[in-house]
Write a protein that holds these residues in place. Structure first.
Motif, PDB file in Angstrom:
ATOM      1  N   GLU A 234       0.808  -1.247  -0.017  1.00 59.16           N
ATOM      2  CA  GLU A 234       0.025   0.220  -0.055  1.00 59.16           C
ATOM      3  C   GLU A 234       0.801   1.439  -0.084  1.00 59.16           C
ATOM      4  N   TYR A 235       0.519   2.065  -0.651  1.00 56.17           N
ATOM      5  CA  TYR A 235       1.407   3.312  -0.784  1.00 56.17           C
ATOM      6  C   TYR A 235       0.570   4.675  -1.199  1.00 56.17           C
ATOM      7  N   ASP A 236       1.032   5.861  -0.707  1.00 56.00           N
ATOM      8  CA  ASP A 236       0.567   7.142  -0.951  1.00 56.00           C
ATOM      9  C   ASP A 236       1.408   7.803  -1.944  1.00 56.00           C
TER      10      ASP A 236
ATOM     11  N   HIS B  61      -1.347   6.177  -6.731  1.00 55.88           N
ATOM     12  CA  HIS B  61      -1.602   5.352  -5.182  1.00 55.88           C
ATOM     13  C   HIS B  61      -1.490   3.841  -5.512  1.00 55.88           C
ATOM     14  N   ALA B  62      -1.446   3.020  -4.336  1.00 53.26           N
ATOM     15  CA  ALA B  62      -1.848   1.662  -4.190  1.00 53.26           C
ATOM     16  C   ALA B  62      -2.135   1.219  -2.974  1.00 53.26           C
TER      17      ALA B  62
ATOM     18  N   ASN C 178       8.822  -3.094   6.831  1.00 56.13           N
ATOM     19  CA  ASN C 178       8.004  -1.925   7.219  1.00 56.13           C
ATOM     20  C   ASN C 178       8.857  -0.987   8.447  1.00 56.13           C
TER      21      ASN C 178
ATOM     22  N   PRO D   8       5.188   6.871   3.572  1.00 54.60           N
ATOM     23  CA  PRO D   8       3.600   6.367   3.375  1.00 54.60           C
ATOM     24  C   PRO D   8       3.679   5.027   2.532  1.00 54.60           C
ATOM     25  N   ILE D   9       4.502   4.049   2.777  1.00 54.71           N
ATOM     26  CA  ILE D   9       4.516   2.960   2.022  1.00 54.71           C
ATOM     27  C   ILE D   9       4.520   1.900   3.182  1.00 54.71           C
ATOM     28  N   SER D  10       3.667   0.875   2.974  1.00 51.51           N
ATOM     29  CA  SER D  10       3.430  -0.217   3.991  1.00 51.51           C
ATOM     30  C   SER D  10       3.354  -1.587   3.262  1.00 51.51           C
ATOM     31  N   ILE D  11       3.956  -2.577   3.740  1.00 50.57           N
ATOM     32  CA  ILE D  11       4.012  -3.973   3.270  1.00 50.57           C
ATOM     33  C   ILE D  11       2.657  -4.587   4.236  1.00 50.57           C
ATOM     34  N   LEU D  12       1.649  -4.903   3.234  1.00 52.83           N
ATOM     35  CA  LEU D  12       0.487  -5.538   4.044  1.00 52.83           C
ATOM     36  C   LEU D  12       0.594  -6.834   4.144  1.00 52.83           C
TER      37      LEU D  12
ATOM     38  N   PHE E  67      -9.015  16.265   4.177  1.00 52.21           N
ATOM     39  CA  PHE E  67      -8.257  14.830   4.431  1.00 52.21           C
ATOM     40  C   PHE E  67      -7.792  14.463   3.117  1.00 52.21           C
ATOM     41  N   GLN E  68      -8.804  14.147   2.113  1.00 55.06           N
ATOM     42  CA  GLN E  68      -8.673  13.469   0.860  1.00 55.06           C
ATOM     43  C   GLN E  68      -7.957  14.423  -0.076  1.00 55.06           C
TER      44      GLN E  68
ATOM     45  N   GLN F   1      -6.256  12.390  -2.582  1.00 55.20           N
ATOM     46  CA  GLN F   1      -6.497  11.139  -2.861  1.00 55.20           C
ATOM     47  C   GLN F   1      -7.672  11.179  -3.784  1.00 55.20           C
TER      48      GLN F   1
ATOM     49  N   SER G 185      -5.898   4.857  -7.754  1.00 59.76           N
ATOM     50  CA  SER G 185      -5.278   3.979  -6.925  1.00 59.76           C
ATOM     51  C   SER G 185      -5.312   2.333  -7.584  1.00 59.76           C
TER      52      SER G 185
END
Lengths: 250, 250
Positions: free
Chosen positions: B11-13, B58-59, B85, B92-96, B129-130, B133, B244
């Motif tokens: 996941e990433y922004d 994004h993803a 992680n 803002p990148i995260s291995i889910l 917020f968005q 996005q 995304s």
């Protein structure tokens, strides 16, 4: 022409603000909106909110009112919102709507109900997009158990155990109308509804309900914490990032 | 021990990145993850993604694979994701999730379907917020009309009209499996599913479908644009912020 009273519906990302209330030397939502109104109409006008959100707390439906003497020039709700938004362009604060209200309308005193949502991101992986909008809890939480236990808190109670030690309210008695906990993918949402809340009440609910979600407590634990009337009997204060004021009813 | 092949869900922004692909002197998602892997295992290891997202895209479910020779030390999927992680903490990148896969698994060549979502914030008030996005579209859009017209694009077509003039693909032919448009409050979501897409294809769909949403075009307008096989016959390229990559199927 006498001034007209306007009601605003406001959305904001509270991350980089010291809260709703105007304070010396720190950014506040109130000051940003008052400054935008001044830039639009060249008058210094105070605004009054339904609820004073804390530093880092957000809103999707904050309500505020103010009085504006705009002479005999026409001003539609759409154009008023647009004009204020034009002066907030570089800030994460947005006027969603405006409405002319009766001269005795008061955003705080006339509010009959407020609805907040507290969001927990419940997964091992850290947040990306949502980093400032959630509380990240790594350990798996059982949302159904949290919901069941939350029902113990519904009704008229002395909420001393869930009230900040610095809370300024005269009485710890409040009537909680709704406290629903449910899961949406990796998000756990806690929706709370009442006429008014004590300081940190929802963040203290969240910090206590996760003990149930983790299986450390059951609903009797929540009942016990409530009956102790002692802040130390309940869980931690969850961080402000997860909290949003979503709706105010009148 | 021979190396093992690992699949990552990511996941990433993408807001502050030049896109997935590693490039000289600009930040990329690929480089950030490769650097994190190097910090974890002291080896330089290339990773391969299912789709190269553009700058600002994004993803929520990007997939990538890489080979890791970790000797005979045990390594669980959970601990691998956690270790990567840990070295992405400030980004803002995260291995889910991670999964050991067959040595011939390929994130790009084995993907049978990709699902993207394009988000339009459709209201007069600016986003808060968005902001990074969504695509903010002020004028009211009819999501039902957009959905109906979008169905014209389903199937096997020459998508030249919706393909970036710089697109490197050998053929403009693609098979679009799904293109659903629906409203969720102020958000309009465009979900697109296909084995593969041309460059800017979904952003060009979005920029064209809003003409239908505004009532300027009907579904025959979309049909006409498709049949012209001319990029100038379709609408604008919608901004990357709204897009995304949500899922890759194998």
């Amino acid at each position: 022409m006498s001034p007209k009273r306007w009601k605003l519906i406001i959305e904001y990302d509270g991350t980089n603000y010291s809260g709703w209330q105007r304070q010396q030397d720190v950014p506040s939502i109130q000051q940003s909106i008052e400054d935008a109104i001044t830039l639009f109409c060249q008058q210094d006008i105070p605004i009054f909110a339904a609820g004073r959100t804390d530093a880092g707390v957000h809103a999707g439906g904050q309500v505020a009112h103010f009085d504006l003497d705009y002479g005999d020039r026409p001003l539609s709700p759409y154009n008023l919102a647009k004009a204020i938004n034009a002066h907030l362009r570089d800030q994460p604060i947005s006027i969603l709507g405006a409405e002319e209200v009766a001269p005795d309308f008061h955003a705080r005193f006339n509010a009959t109900s407020k609805m907040y949502c507290y969001q927990i991101l419940n997964r091992p992986a850290p947040p990306t997009f949502q980093a400032n909008q959630v509380w990240h809890v790594n350990m798996p939480l059982n949302a159904d158990a949290m919901h069941e236990a939350a029902q113990v808190l519904i009704g008229h109670h002395d909420f001393t155990s869930f009230r900040d030690s610095q809370c300024q309210a005269n009485s710890p008695l409040r009537t909680l109308d709704r406290l629903d906990v449910y899961r949406e993918g990796d998000l756990i949402k806690i929706e709370a509804e009442a006429r008014s809340f004590l300081h940190h009440q929802i963040r203290n609910f969240a910090g206590t309900l996760i003990l149930v979600g983790q299986g450390k407590w059951d609903k009797d634990g929540i009942k016990h914490a409530l009956h102790k009337k002692d802040r130390k009997a309940a869980g931690v204060t969850a961080p402000p990032s997860g909290l949003s004021l979503l709706r105010v009813d009148f």
